[in-house]
Structures are given as structure tokens and as C-alpha cells.
Design a protein around this motif. Structure first.
Motif, short mmCIF file in Angstrom:
data_model
loop_
_atom_site.label_atom_id
_atom_site.label_comp_id
_atom_site.label_asym_id
_atom_site.label_seq_id
_atom_site.Cartn_x
_atom_site.Cartn_y
_atom_site.Cartn_z
N LEU A 36 11.72 -17.54 -10.64
CA LEU A 36 11.54 -16.57 -9.57
C LEU A 36 11.31 -15.20 -10.19
O LEU A 36 11.75 -14.93 -11.31
CB LEU A 36 12.78 -16.51 -8.67
CG LEU A 36 13.08 -17.75 -7.84
CD1 LEU A 36 14.36 -17.53 -7.02
CD2 LEU A 36 11.92 -18.10 -6.92
N ALA A 37 10.61 -14.32 -9.46
CA ALA A 37 10.34 -12.97 -9.94
C ALA A 37 10.64 -11.96 -8.85
O ALA A 37 10.41 -12.21 -7.67
CB ALA A 37 8.88 -12.84 -10.39
N GLU A 38 11.19 -10.82 -9.27
CA GLU A 38 11.45 -9.69 -8.37
C GLU A 38 10.62 -8.50 -8.87
O GLU A 38 10.62 -8.21 -10.07
CB GLU A 38 12.92 -9.29 -8.39
CG GLU A 38 13.92 -10.43 -8.28
CD GLU A 38 15.26 -10.01 -8.84
OE1 GLU A 38 15.84 -9.01 -8.37
OE2 GLU A 38 15.72 -10.68 -9.78
N ILE A 39 9.97 -7.81 -7.96
CA ILE A 39 9.20 -6.63 -8.33
C ILE A 39 9.58 -5.48 -7.41
O ILE A 39 9.53 -5.63 -6.18
CB ILE A 39 7.68 -6.89 -8.27
CG1 ILE A 39 7.28 -7.97 -9.28
CG2 ILE A 39 6.90 -5.61 -8.55
CD1 ILE A 39 5.80 -8.28 -9.31
N HIS A 40 9.97 -4.36 -8.00
CA HIS A 40 10.37 -3.17 -7.25
C HIS A 40 9.45 -2.02 -7.65
O HIS A 40 9.33 -1.68 -8.83
CB HIS A 40 11.83 -2.81 -7.59
CG HIS A 40 12.28 -1.48 -7.06
ND1 HIS A 40 13.17 -1.35 -6.01
CD2 HIS A 40 11.96 -0.21 -7.42
CE1 HIS A 40 13.36 -0.07 -5.76
NE2 HIS A 40 12.64 0.64 -6.61
N PHE A 51 8.24 -6.71 1.30
CA PHE A 51 8.69 -5.74 2.29
C PHE A 51 8.33 -4.37 1.76
O PHE A 51 8.58 -4.06 0.58
CB PHE A 51 10.20 -5.85 2.52
CG PHE A 51 10.62 -7.16 3.10
CD1 PHE A 51 10.59 -7.37 4.47
CD2 PHE A 51 11.03 -8.20 2.28
CE1 PHE A 51 10.97 -8.59 5.01
CE2 PHE A 51 11.41 -9.42 2.80
CZ PHE A 51 11.38 -9.62 4.18
N LYS A 52 7.75 -3.54 2.61
CA LYS A 52 7.32 -2.21 2.16
C LYS A 52 7.38 -1.23 3.32
O LYS A 52 7.46 -1.63 4.49
CB LYS A 52 5.89 -2.27 1.61
CG LYS A 52 4.85 -2.69 2.64
CD LYS A 52 3.48 -2.88 2.01
CE LYS A 52 2.48 -3.41 3.04
NZ LYS A 52 1.16 -3.68 2.44
N GLY A 53 7.36 0.05 2.99
CA GLY A 53 7.38 1.07 4.03
C GLY A 53 7.58 2.44 3.42
O GLY A 53 7.58 2.62 2.20
N THR A 54 7.75 3.42 4.29
CA THR A 54 7.99 4.81 3.88
C THR A 54 9.43 5.14 4.25
O THR A 54 9.77 5.20 5.43
CB THR A 54 7.00 5.76 4.58
OG1 THR A 54 5.67 5.29 4.38
CG2 THR A 54 7.13 7.17 4.03
N TYR A 72 9.04 -7.09 -3.80
CA TYR A 72 8.52 -8.46 -3.73
C TYR A 72 9.53 -9.46 -4.28
O TYR A 72 10.25 -9.16 -5.23
CB TYR A 72 7.25 -8.61 -4.58
CG TYR A 72 6.07 -7.77 -4.19
CD1 TYR A 72 5.04 -8.29 -3.41
CD2 TYR A 72 5.95 -6.46 -4.65
CE1 TYR A 72 3.93 -7.53 -3.08
CE2 TYR A 72 4.85 -5.69 -4.33
CZ TYR A 72 3.84 -6.22 -3.54
OH TYR A 72 2.75 -5.46 -3.22
N ILE A 73 9.52 -10.65 -3.70
CA ILE A 73 10.15 -11.83 -4.28
C ILE A 73 9.05 -12.88 -4.39
O ILE A 73 8.37 -13.18 -3.40
CB ILE A 73 11.30 -12.38 -3.42
CG1 ILE A 73 12.42 -11.35 -3.29
CG2 ILE A 73 11.84 -13.68 -4.02
CD1 ILE A 73 13.18 -11.09 -4.57
#
Length: 308
Positions: free
Chosen positions: A221-225, A196-199, A213-214
Motif C-alpha cells: 500500500l502507498a500513502e501520498i500527502h 481526498f483533496k480540498g482547500t 491519496y491511498i
């Protein structure tokens, strides 16, 4: 070593200075040319390291290596123009602003030596983490890169740089591709990934300033912010394991082990770029080994970041 720099902004100048240092250390004669959009004066002593400066591809000869350090959306054009004119390419990350490019048509097929920049892989903390990884079995990984875009380049209006403009290859999703690059280097590509992404912030940009990201791997499992608006710089990976959490803090230069032991790997930021340049000179000039980040690999990671 006969080289060409296409673009000499801040990152191109850094690579030029580091290449000059590595060549001087090794007794390699360096002959460097630059292709620039204009011949305005260069900062510092960069001009003294150049043999010639050009403004047209038609003026160029053949080179041992070409450094593509223009804004991302100009990479493909420069590479195509230099097809057959460079024995090896050093291409800044991300390789392109999108994935709709044919590497063969651009001259980046299997027979062309090329490396796409991946400086995070060369920092001291990352190298220590990678060495440790074989003894770990993480259940999950949590990655964050949070920083404030207006503070990236002091004295420069952040609204005018490529990061602020989607059409120029800006936006955290690909601008901060380092995180996915090193995750794939550590664990390979995930089985599934959701993004999920946006401004969302107050920043005056049309590119995405937040991307989350998941990802699912066979055993974790991995989470990326990723964001452009964090006022406190944070860049780290946490690995949650049976015996505790292992944390590589790239900003602090520390690796915290599961038992709480803290290993210190602080070093000047440029040290990772020097290591990267040492590798590239070996690869480009002396033909040692394969590319550790080929255009094909880099394009696969770009597809992953963009959800394609």
C-alpha cells in the motif's frame, strides 16, 4: 541546435541557461529564439543567449526543438500552434491542466518526438534509490511533499501565480505531480487509488492546498500527502521493508538504508535539471533512445492524480 522557447519565466530561463551550458560543453552551436507574451526586459543575461524574440506564432520558422514553458493552461494552445514546426518538444510538467485533450489532434501522436519534464527523476537521491530498489520488497510506501506556497517565489505575491488558481492549472494535486510521476516510475500504476483533496488552510487561493491519496499495489500500500501550507519543507519517500525502513530525503539529499547507514547525495538543485537537459539533448538532437516520459505517459499520470 535551433530551438524555440515558448514562455521565458523562471523555469524557462533555467532551461535556457542549462541548454546553453550543455551545448557549450559539447561544442554544439545553439541558436535560440523566444516567443513571449511581451517584450519586457528579461532578467540577468537571458537576452544575450537569444537570437530573436517574437510575440506571434506567425513569425516563427522550423525548429529542432521547442520548449513549452508557459503556464500549464496555455500548453495545449502552444503545442497545437507549433504542430509540424518542431522536430521535438520539451513540455513542462504537468502536461495539461486537465485530461480532455486528444494528443493526435494536438500533433503529439506516436510520430512526434516529445518529452514531458520530470526533474525529480534526475536528482542524485532518486537515482540512488532507483538503483537500490531491485533489492527491496517494500510492504508500504509513505510519500510527502509539504511546503509553504507564499515562500516559493520570494518577492512575488503568491496569490497572483498560477499555483493559486485552479483554472490556470494550480493546486497541489497537479502542481506537485512529481510525486506520482516518480511513484509510477518506481512501481508502475496502482491497482486502485483513493484521493481526498480540498482547500483547508488560511491561504488566499481557489486551488486545492491539500491532497491525500491511498493507493493499492499488488504487494504493498502507498500513502501520498501533498500540501501548500507546511512551514517546514519536507519532501521524501519512506519504504517500509522486512529489514527496516529505507528513506530517500530529497530535501536533505540523503538516502537512509534499512540498517541505518546514511548515504549522502547532496548537490545543487540545478544539478538535476542539468542531467535532464543532457538527456534531452541526446534524445532530441542525436536521436538516442525513446522518450522516458512521453506525452502519453504524462497524460496517464495526470489522469491518475485527478482520479480519472
Amino acid at each position: 541546435m535551433n530551438v524555440l522557447f515558448v514562455g521565458l519565466g523562471s523555469i524557462g530561463t533555467r532551461h535556457l541557461n542549462n541548454l546553453a551550458e550543455v551545448c557549450a560543453r559539447r561544442g554544439i552551436e545553439l541558436k535560440a529564439d523566444a516567443l513571449r507574451s511581451s517584450l519586457r526586459p528579461l532578467p540577468g543575461d537571458a537576452a544575450q543567449k537569444l537570437r530573436a524574440q517574437y510575440v506571434s506564432f506567425d513569425q516563427l520558422g522550423h525548429y529542432d526543438a521547442a520548449f513549452i514553458t508557459t503556464p500549464t493552461h496555455l500548453h495545449a494552445h502552444a503545442i497545437a500552434e507549433l504542430a509540424g514546426k518542431a522536430d521535438c518538444f520539451f513540455i513542462e510538467k504537468p502536461i495539461f491542466e486537465g485530461t480532455g485533450y486528444d494528443l493526435e489532434q494536438l500533433g503529439l501522436g506516436p510520430g512526434q518526438k516529445a518529452y514531458v519534464a520530470a526533474p525529480m527523476r534526475w536528482c542524485g537521491v532518486y537515482l540512488a534509490l532507483k538503483e537500490l530498489l531491485g533489492s527491496l520488497r517494500p510492504y508500504s510506501a509513505r510519500v510527502i511533499c509539504s511546503s509553504y506556497l507564499p515562500g516559493w517565489r520570494p518577492g512575488v505575491d503568491y496569490r497572483q501565480v498560477y499555483s493559486a488558481h485552479k483554472a490556470m492549472g494550480g493546486g497541489v494535486t497537479i502542481d506537485l505531480i512529481h510525486e506520482w510521476d516518480y511513484m509510477v516510475d518506481l512501481f508502475g500504476p496502482p491497482l486502485a487509488c483513493y484521493n481526498f483533496k480540498g482547500t483547508y488552510s488560511h491561504l488566499e487561493i481557489d486551488s486545492d492546498d491539500l491532497s491525500v491519496y491511498i493507493a493499492r499495489y499488488p504487494n504493498m500500500l502507498a500513502e501520498i500527502h501533498l500540501d501548500y501550507f507546511g512551514r517546514t519543507y519536507r519532501r521524501s519517500i519512506e519504504l517500509f521493508c522486512k529489514d527496516g525502513t529505507v528513506t530517500a530525503d530529497f530535501g536533505a539529499g540523503t538516502l537512509t538504508l534499512a540498517d541505518g547507514t546514511v548515504e549522502r547525495h547532496e548537490e545543487p538543485l540545478n544539478q538535476r535539471y542539468l542531467r535532464e537537459m543532457e538527456y534531452f539533448v541526446d534524445y532530441a538532437l542525436q536521436g538516442r533512445g525513446e522518450s522516458v516520459n512521453s506525452p502519453g505517459m504524462a497524460l496517464d499520470v495526470l489522469r491518475l492524480t485527478l482520479g480519472e
